[in-house]
Design a protein around this motif. Structure first.
Motif, mmCIF file in Angstrom:
data_model
loop_
_atom_site.group_PDB
_atom_site.id
_atom_site.type_symbol
_atom_site.label_atom_id
_atom_site.label_comp_id
_atom_site.label_asym_id
_atom_site.label_seq_id
_atom_site.Cartn_x
_atom_site.Cartn_y
_atom_site.Cartn_z
ATOM 1 N N ALA A 80 0.842 -1.186 0.000
ATOM 2 C CA ALA A 80 0.000 0.000 0.000
ATOM 3 C C ALA A 80 0.878 1.236 0.000
ATOM 4 O O ALA A 80 2.067 1.183 0.332
ATOM 5 C CB ALA A 80 -0.936 0.010 1.208
ATOM 6 N N ILE A 81 0.280 2.347 -0.400
ATOM 7 C CA ILE A 81 0.937 3.655 -0.350
ATOM 8 C C ILE A 81 0.086 4.556 0.525
ATOM 9 O O ILE A 81 -1.112 4.705 0.294
ATOM 10 C CB ILE A 81 1.077 4.265 -1.761
ATOM 11 C CG1 ILE A 81 1.938 3.370 -2.658
ATOM 12 C CG2 ILE A 81 1.677 5.673 -1.670
ATOM 13 C CD1 ILE A 81 1.987 3.828 -4.101
ATOM 14 N N HIS A 82 0.696 5.162 1.536
ATOM 15 C CA HIS A 82 -0.006 6.082 2.424
ATOM 16 C C HIS A 82 0.431 7.504 2.098
ATOM 17 O O HIS A 82 1.627 7.775 2.007
ATOM 18 C CB HIS A 82 0.291 5.757 3.883
ATOM 19 C CG HIS A 82 -0.171 4.396 4.303
ATOM 20 N ND1 HIS A 82 0.587 3.259 4.083
ATOM 21 C CD2 HIS A 82 -1.318 3.989 4.908
ATOM 22 C CE1 HIS A 82 -0.076 2.207 4.553
ATOM 23 N NE2 HIS A 82 -1.218 2.621 5.056
ATOM 24 N N SER A 83 -0.527 8.383 1.920
ATOM 25 C CA SER A 83 -0.169 9.751 1.551
ATOM 26 C C SER A 83 -1.225 10.743 2.020
ATOM 27 O O SER A 83 -2.373 10.386 2.280
ATOM 28 C CB SER A 83 0.007 9.869 0.033
ATOM 29 O OG SER A 83 -1.206 9.583 -0.630
ATOM 30 N N GLY A 102 -7.132 16.236 2.579
ATOM 31 C CA GLY A 102 -7.782 15.083 3.200
ATOM 32 C C GLY A 102 -6.911 14.490 4.292
ATOM 33 O O GLY A 102 -5.743 14.832 4.438
ATOM 34 N N ARG A 103 -7.493 13.590 5.066
ATOM 35 C CA ARG A 103 -6.714 12.864 6.053
ATOM 36 C C ARG A 103 -5.795 11.891 5.328
ATOM 37 O O ARG A 103 -5.870 11.738 4.110
ATOM 38 C CB ARG A 103 -7.635 12.138 7.008
ATOM 39 C CG ARG A 103 -8.477 11.063 6.349
ATOM 40 C CD ARG A 103 -9.486 10.483 7.325
ATOM 41 N NE ARG A 103 -10.295 9.455 6.703
ATOM 42 C CZ ARG A 103 -11.335 8.882 7.295
ATOM 43 N NH1 ARG A 103 -11.674 9.263 8.512
ATOM 44 N NH2 ARG A 103 -12.028 7.938 6.680
ATOM 45 N N VAL A 104 -4.913 11.236 6.047
ATOM 46 C CA VAL A 104 -3.990 10.297 5.427
ATOM 47 C C VAL A 104 -4.783 9.205 4.698
ATOM 48 O O VAL A 104 -5.682 8.586 5.270
ATOM 49 C CB VAL A 104 -3.050 9.662 6.471
ATOM 50 C CG1 VAL A 104 -2.175 8.595 5.823
ATOM 51 C CG2 VAL A 104 -2.185 10.739 7.118
ATOM 52 N N THR A 105 -4.452 9.018 3.434
ATOM 53 C CA THR A 105 -5.182 8.079 2.576
ATOM 54 C C THR A 105 -4.311 6.874 2.262
ATOM 55 O O THR A 105 -3.118 7.014 1.983
ATOM 56 C CB THR A 105 -5.602 8.761 1.265
ATOM 57 O OG1 THR A 105 -6.435 9.880 1.573
ATOM 58 C CG2 THR A 105 -6.373 7.795 0.376
ATOM 59 N N VAL A 146 3.875 11.550 0.284
ATOM 60 C CA VAL A 146 3.873 10.108 0.535
ATOM 61 C C VAL A 146 4.563 9.834 1.870
ATOM 62 O O VAL A 146 5.652 10.350 2.150
ATOM 63 C CB VAL A 146 4.580 9.346 -0.599
ATOM 64 C CG1 VAL A 146 4.638 7.849 -0.283
ATOM 65 C CG2 VAL A 146 3.851 9.580 -1.912
ATOM 66 N N ILE A 147 3.902 9.052 2.697
ATOM 67 C CA ILE A 147 4.427 8.716 4.019
ATOM 68 C C ILE A 147 5.152 7.373 3.920
ATOM 69 O O ILE A 147 4.547 6.346 3.623
ATOM 70 C CB ILE A 147 3.295 8.630 5.056
ATOM 71 C CG1 ILE A 147 2.564 9.973 5.137
ATOM 72 C CG2 ILE A 147 3.832 8.227 6.425
ATOM 73 C CD1 ILE A 147 1.308 9.936 5.968
ATOM 74 N N LYS A 148 6.457 7.418 4.128
ATOM 75 C CA LYS A 148 7.262 6.205 4.068
ATOM 76 C C LYS A 148 7.894 5.963 5.431
ATOM 77 O O LYS A 148 8.555 6.841 5.975
ATOM 78 C CB LYS A 148 8.356 6.335 3.003
ATOM 79 C CG LYS A 148 7.834 6.454 1.582
ATOM 80 C CD LYS A 148 8.988 6.536 0.589
ATOM 81 C CE LYS A 148 8.475 6.634 -0.836
ATOM 82 N NZ LYS A 148 9.590 6.719 -1.810
ATOM 83 N N SER A 149 7.677 4.775 5.949
ATOM 84 C CA SER A 149 8.267 4.442 7.247
ATOM 85 C C SER A 149 9.773 4.274 7.102
ATOM 86 O O SER A 149 10.252 3.586 6.196
ATOM 87 C CB SER A 149 7.650 3.156 7.799
ATOM 88 O OG SER A 149 8.321 2.750 8.973
ATOM 89 N N SER A 150 10.510 4.923 7.976
ATOM 90 C CA SER A 150 11.968 4.805 7.949
ATOM 91 C C SER A 150 12.436 3.511 8.609
ATOM 92 O O SER A 150 13.598 3.127 8.469
ATOM 93 C CB SER A 150 12.598 5.994 8.691
ATOM 94 O OG SER A 150 12.231 5.969 10.056
ATOM 95 N N GLY A 151 11.528 2.857 9.326
ATOM 96 C CA GLY A 151 11.909 1.646 10.036
ATOM 97 C C GLY A 151 12.684 1.916 11.309
ATOM 98 O O GLY A 151 13.148 0.991 11.975
#
Length: 295
Positions: A80-83, A102-105, A146-151
């Motif tokens: 999935a892609i969160h943005s 919008g809220r995070v989609t 785009v929200i990407k987890s850095s881990g």
């Protein structure tokens, strides 16, 4: 000038903003909008940009605007892609932008687009005095974050039974001691071994000025890479009768493989300590938590 309004539309939490800054990622300028609306009654799909395709289409009585993830297969299986998405409409009279966020989609294989079906009533949009459609021209914009987890993260394991240690020590003929550091015998709290370090004439930064004392983790090799142990400790200086002469505030500090000692570099002026023949002190140490990197 910037103003905000928060509201709920179609079960999506939206933030509306009037701002001066142009959209950062993509602009769609439509000339001869009246003809455009006739030719693209269903929808118009823009060229691709970095985050995906940008769609604009008319609703029944509102301007509707959407963003779609482009590409033949943008998602890994189960991925999935969160943005966060912001759509803008340019006010050509006031030189500012009506922006809705919008809220995070979450985009995935079964949901490749998101938008605002009722972005702006057509009646308001089509009125030239509002500045959105001037000389049959309008300008839309979009920003996609785009929200990407850095881990990167950590796990704090708080000790259910706060393991502690209390002991009293006496150092005889303290006034005759030199510059060498002294250490107490090691004591164990949980799985870690500790000592108290005494600098009779001060550490390097306090030599000849202040008494320095530290709690030392003697087996830091037991800590995994990036792991820390959080400890609360306190030292009390006493006279020969056990009366407290000096008690600093308790310390809550973390220790690691690279930071192995903590304490009080300037615990007490030496001129005050040296009037005593011997030094008596006690220490209380409690291990509070273990902090580890997330796997």
């Amino acid at each position: 000038m910037t103003s905000f309004k928060i509201y709920k539309e179609a079960d999506l939490v939206m933030a509306e903003e009037i701002r001066d800054v142009a959209p950062a990622h993509y602009e769609l300028r439509i000339e001869s909008f009246s003809l455009f609306a006739k030719n693209y009654k269903e929808k118009y799909e823009s060229n691709e940009f970095e985050a995906g395709g940008y769609k604009c289409r008319n609703g029944e009585d509102h301007i509707s605007i959407y963003l779609a993830v482009s590409g033949t297969s943008p998602f890994q299986p189960g991925g999935a892609i969160h943005s966060t998405i912001r759509f803008s409409l340019y006010d050509q009279i006031c030189d500012r932008y009506l922006t809705k966020q919008g809220r995070v989609t979450r985009f995935h294989a079964s949901k490749v687009e998101w938008g605002v079906p009722r972005y702006l009533p057509l009646k308001i949009f089509a009125d030239p005095s509002n500045g959105y459609l001037v000389d049959d021209t309008c300008v839309f914009g979009v920003e996609v974050f785009v929200i990407k987890s850095s881990g990167v993260g950590e796990c704090v394991t708080t000790q259910k039974d706060c393991t502690s240690f209390t002991e009293e020590y006496v150092i005889s003929r303290f006034a005759d001691l030199g510059d060498d550091y002294l250490h107490t015998e090691a004591f164990t709290i949980g799985v870690y071994e500790w000592k108290v370090r005494i600098c009779p004439r001060g550490d390097l930064d306090n030599r000849g000025k202040n008494l320095s004392m530290f709690l030392v983790l003697t087996d830091p090799d037991k800590l995994a890479s990036g792991q820390k142990v959080i400890v609360r400790f306190i030292i009390r200086l006493k006279d020969k009768n056990g009366i407290v002469l000096h008690q600093p505030e308790a310390c809550t500090k973390w220790f690691s493989s690279s930071i192995t000692y903590r304490g009080w570099p300037s615990l007490m002026p030496l001129k005050t300590v040296r009037v005593k023949d011997s030094l008596k002190f006690d220490i209380e140490v409690a291990v509070l938590s273990i902090v580890s990197k997330l796997p």
